[in-house]
Design a protein around this motif. Structure first.
Motif, mmCIF file in Angstrom:
data_model
loop_
_atom_site.group_PDB
_atom_site.id
_atom_site.type_symbol
_atom_site.label_atom_id
_atom_site.label_comp_id
_atom_site.label_asym_id
_atom_site.label_seq_id
_atom_site.Cartn_x
_atom_site.Cartn_y
_atom_site.Cartn_z
ATOM 1 N N GLY A 290 -41.036 -14.995 -0.884
ATOM 2 C CA GLY A 290 -41.780 -13.759 -1.083
ATOM 3 C C GLY A 290 -42.383 -13.160 0.159
ATOM 4 N N SER A 291 -42.027 -13.649 1.330
ATOM 5 C CA SER A 291 -42.606 -13.142 2.573
ATOM 6 C C SER A 291 -41.864 -11.901 3.034
ATOM 7 N N GLY A 292 -42.643 -10.869 3.340
ATOM 8 C CA GLY A 292 -42.053 -9.645 3.853
ATOM 9 C C GLY A 292 -41.464 -9.789 5.239
ATOM 10 N N LYS A 293 -41.754 -10.902 5.923
ATOM 11 C CA LYS A 293 -41.145 -11.137 7.238
ATOM 12 C C LYS A 293 -39.682 -11.557 7.120
ATOM 13 N N PHE A 295 -37.741 -11.218 3.877
ATOM 14 C CA PHE A 295 -36.985 -10.604 2.784
ATOM 15 C C PHE A 295 -37.348 -9.124 2.673
ATOM 16 N N ARG A 296 -36.394 -8.354 2.168
ATOM 17 C CA ARG A 296 -36.616 -6.946 1.898
ATOM 18 C C ARG A 296 -36.560 -6.696 0.394
ATOM 19 N N ASN A 297 -37.109 -5.566 0.006
ATOM 20 C CA ASN A 297 -37.031 -5.126 -1.393
ATOM 21 C C ASN A 297 -37.548 -6.188 -2.362
ATOM 22 N N LEU A 298 -38.686 -6.768 -2.048
ATOM 23 C CA LEU A 298 -39.251 -7.832 -2.877
ATOM 24 C C LEU A 298 -39.905 -7.298 -4.151
ATOM 25 N N GLY A 299 -40.361 -6.062 -4.126
ATOM 26 C CA GLY A 299 -41.043 -5.537 -5.303
ATOM 27 C C GLY A 299 -42.265 -6.361 -5.648
#
Length: 316
Positions: A290-293, A295-299
């Motif tokens: 779940g890290s924005g560093k 992964f993309r498009n996590l919602g």
């Protein structure tokens, strides 16, 4: 409301007023146990730190027109000024502060009474644990955590299962272990299904992979005393490394070390506690879910990288 000027009184002026026997209330505004230990003769006690301070003052001095002299520990503390301001706001109109407090009174060679009247108080100062080896009292120690996401947060605990510290020639080192399988959630206690789901999620490869890495270990290499620390602020900086999920990274954080007395009635031995709170980036130890560093498009699956920890260790 603007506080009118509050007058100060020197120790010699107070001594003269006491000798003249003029009616006024002389009030020590420190803790009751401090008043018992050392006080100016004929002074009463109303602790300014208590919420009932003004009630106590109404008992001591019900006539608000009567002169009041308040004193605290010394010149560099706000106990007496705070008491004086509270009294003025509450309607007392003849309030004085003893300049320099009890320290100045004693330094002037004037009489002090109490159970420790002849003993000069030690400055609160910094605490240095005595040399020797100490073990963590695991049942009394705890790690608390807060994890956050875009949807909210989760709060929980984990247990310390082993720990030790050595103090040699003023230097400290040690080792503290947390059983990652003891991670517990607290905020979902009303929904056992979701709580168990979160426990499984945290134990999985998404986060801490506890089946392969059941413990997290903090190795303390050294501790630096923060000599300008005041009570209520961290007085040491810990330097070491955290080994978690098969990864080791340096981790330093401020900590508060303070002593506590034993209790003969319960058999508890004296010792000291280590308390600290800090944030760490979980992704540095491979917990990247779940890290924005990464992964993309996590919602709504976005999980914030920083986890907050509050740690209390009891050592004897």
């Amino acid at each position: 409301m603007k506080v009118p000027d509050i007058r100060s009184m020197t120790p010699s002026e107070l001594a003269e007023r006491l000798e003249q026997g003029r009616p006024f209330a002389l009030v020590n505004v420190l803790l009751a146990e401090d008043w018992e230990r050392r006080r100016i003769p004929d002074s009463l006690n109303a602790c300014v730190f208590e919420v009932v301070f003004l009630d106590r003052m109404s008992e001591i001095c019900p006539e608000k027109s009567m002169p009041v002299v308040v004193y605290g520990a010394g010149a560099a503390t706000l106990d007496a000024p705070m008491a004086a301001e509270k009294l003025v706001h509450a309607g007392w109109n003849d309030v004085h502060i003893l300049a320099g407090g009890l320290d100045a009174w004693a330094e002037a060679g004037l009489a002090v009474e109490g159970s420790h009247a002849g003993v000069s108080p030690e400055p609160e100062g910094l605490f240095e644990p005595a040399e020797g080896g100490y073990a963590v009292a695991c049942a009394e120690s705890l790690v608390e955590w807060i994890g956050r996401s875009a949807k909210g947060r989760h709060v929980g605990t984990a247990r310390v299962t082993h720990g030790k510290m050595q103090v040699v020639d003023g230097s400290m080192d040690g080792l503290f272990e947390v059983d990652m399988r003891t991670i517990e959630n607290l905020d979902l206690s009303g929904n056992e299904t979701l709580r168990q789901l979160l426990h499984a999620h945290l134990a999985s490869e998404d986060f801490f992979l506890t089946a392969h890495f059941p413990t997290a270990t903090y190795v303390l290499d050294s501790a630096t005393m923060l000599r300008d620390a005041t009570p209520g602020r961290p007085n040491y900086e810990f330097h070491g490394r955290l080994e978690m999920r098969g990864v080791s990274h340096a981790l330093s954080f401020p900590a508060t070390i303070r002593p506590f007395d034993g209790d003969p009635e319960t058999g508890l031995e004296p010792g000291f506690s280590v308390e600290a709170h800090f944030d760490l980036d979980r992704t540095m130890w491979g917990a990247v879910y779940g890290s924005g560093k990464f992964f993309r498009n996590l919602g709504f699956h976005l999980v914030y990288d920083l986890v907050s920890f509050q740690i209390r260790l009891v050592l004897r």
